[in-house]
Design an enzyme around this catalytic site. Structure first.
Site, PDB file in Angstrom:
ATOM      1  N   ASP A   7     -15.939  13.537  -3.238  1.00 60.77           N
ATOM      2  CA  ASP A   7     -15.565  14.042  -1.916  1.00 60.77           C
ATOM      3  C   ASP A   7     -14.146  14.573  -1.998  1.00 60.77           C
ATOM      4  O   ASP A   7     -13.299  14.045  -2.717  1.00 60.77           O
ATOM      5  CB  ASP A   7     -15.715  12.974  -0.835  1.00 60.77           C
ATOM      6  CG  ASP A   7     -14.900  11.723  -1.070  1.00 60.77           C
ATOM      7  OD1 ASP A   7     -13.807  11.624  -0.477  1.00 60.77           O
ATOM      8  OD2 ASP A   7     -15.350  10.846  -1.818  1.00 60.77           O
TER       9      ASP A   7
ATOM     10  N   ASP B 175     -16.372  10.237   9.575  1.00 60.27           N
ATOM     11  CA  ASP B 175     -15.517   9.351   8.777  1.00 60.27           C
ATOM     12  C   ASP B 175     -14.857   8.353   9.728  1.00 60.27           C
ATOM     13  O   ASP B 175     -13.933   8.692  10.469  1.00 60.27           O
ATOM     14  CB  ASP B 175     -14.472  10.213   8.060  1.00 60.27           C
ATOM     15  CG  ASP B 175     -13.498   9.415   7.210  1.00 60.27           C
ATOM     16  OD1 ASP B 175     -13.455   8.179   7.357  1.00 60.27           O
ATOM     17  OD2 ASP B 175     -12.766  10.035   6.423  1.00 60.27           O
TER      18      ASP B 175
ATOM     19  N   GLU C 256     -12.614   5.557   9.946  1.00 63.33           N
ATOM     20  CA  GLU C 256     -11.548   4.738   9.381  1.00 63.33           C
ATOM     21  C   GLU C 256     -10.306   4.896  10.244  1.00 63.33           C
ATOM     22  O   GLU C 256     -10.259   5.746  11.129  1.00 63.33           O
ATOM     23  CB  GLU C 256     -11.267   5.102   7.924  1.00 63.33           C
ATOM     24  CG  GLU C 256     -10.873   6.548   7.690  1.00 63.33           C
ATOM     25  CD  GLU C 256     -10.642   6.840   6.218  1.00 63.33           C
ATOM     26  OE1 GLU C 256      -9.934   6.060   5.558  1.00 63.33           O
ATOM     27  OE2 GLU C 256     -11.166   7.858   5.735  1.00 63.33           O
TER      28      GLU C 256
END
Length: 311
Positions: free
Chosen positions: A10, A97, A99
């Site tokens: 990634d 994502d 986080e």
């Protein structure tokens, strides 16, 4: 179950230009590409996203969650507009994502309720607009503490586990297995400058392909010749709009052809006038003489390829 063997990477803005042909040749078969970190776009997104596809890899895009700023629906709409998701046989589902933003403090200063609503709204909008269940990239700490270890998504949204370790340990959130696993943030990958994030798919290549449903539109043609960096793929049928490069042998899908090029002096190469361009199924353009399309006929177009509107 056999041990996972399908490797991927990634990438984000910090990776800049990637030589995807080298990445593919090194054995990596999928790539996850950052579209944005909240409101901060990845300036290398187009080249990374398209380059991975042209090199023969499956690719997907991800968006860094920012529940402190806007709703999940608003962010999902912006994200989907940017990536132009299509079920084309090469694109993995859109990814959120999940986080924490290290600049905002613990859990971005937001409650688990805010996080949960944000994630729910984001994945719902992805499902509504694409028909796909979004992937969720997250780590044990963020999900357990910021999203209250919610099990609301385990049955629908595949887990992309972020855990840098020799082996994945201790699943959470009701997930009983990971679909993707980011196991290192310090890998060395040919074609990538500096440390690379390394991932693995929990299954076979055949199973991975099922995560990229559909088939490409347009007619397939191979890149027959390239410049030193590869075949320049451009956002417009003119010079100086390069967004990515396709290697020799890559298969590109042509929707239509135009003679409205930037050179009109009548020169030809490989039986094709310099003014002929092919519009690809992803909306980008290439000079026709570098594809193994049929030579142009008297009307200036290759037989079997439709003329683009207006050209």
């Amino acid at each position: 179950m056999a041990a996972p063997t399908v490797l991927g990477i990634d990438v984000s803005a910090s990776d800049g230009n990637v030589d995807w042909q080298k990445v593919y040749s090194a054995g990596y078969r999928f790539a996850m590409v950052s579209a944005a970190d909240g409101a901060v776009q990845n300036p290398s997104f187009a080249g990374q996203y398209l380059g991975a596809e042209y090199a023969g890899m499956l690719r997907g895009a991800y968006f860094f969650a920012e529940p402190a700023f806007q709703s999940g629906t608003t962010h999902a709409d912006w994200f989907l507009d940017q990536i132009g998701y299509a079920a084309d046989g090469t694109t993995l589902p859109p990814t959120l994502d999940v986080e924490q933003n290290t600049n905002l403090g613990r859990c971005d200063g937001e409650s688990p309720g805010v996080w949960l609503q944000y994630v729910r709204d984001f994945v719902s909008e992805v499902k509504k607009r694409t028909g796909q269940d979004a992937l969720l990239y997250t780590n044990p700490d963020t999900w357990t503490n910021c999203v209250a270890d919610s099990g609301a998504f385990a049955a629908t949204d595949p887990l992309w586990l972020a855990q840098w370790a020799a082996n994945p340990t201790g699943l959470f959130g009701g997930w009983t297995y990971y679909t993707f696993w980011q196991f290192s943030g310090s890998g060395s990958v040919p074609g990538v400058t500096g440390a690379a994030d390394l991932d693995i798919f929990n299954g076979s290549m055949t199973q991975l392909r099922k995560f990229a449903p559909g088939t490409p539109s347009g007619k397939p043609y191979q890149v027959a010749a390239v410049d030193s960096a590869g075949l320049a793929v451009q956002s417009q049928p003119r010079a100086n709009h390069v967004v990515a490069f396709a290697p020799s042998g890559a298969t590109l899908y042509v929707q239509c052809q135009t003679r409205n090029g930037d050179q009109v002096d009548g020169r030809t190469q490989y039986g094709r006038p310099f003014t002929t361009w092919d519009r690809l199924s992803d909306g980008n353009w290439v000079y026709d003489w570098y594809l193994n399309t049929p030579p142009v006929a008297a009307d200036g177009y290759s037989p079997g390829i439709a003329a683009c509107a207006g050209g």
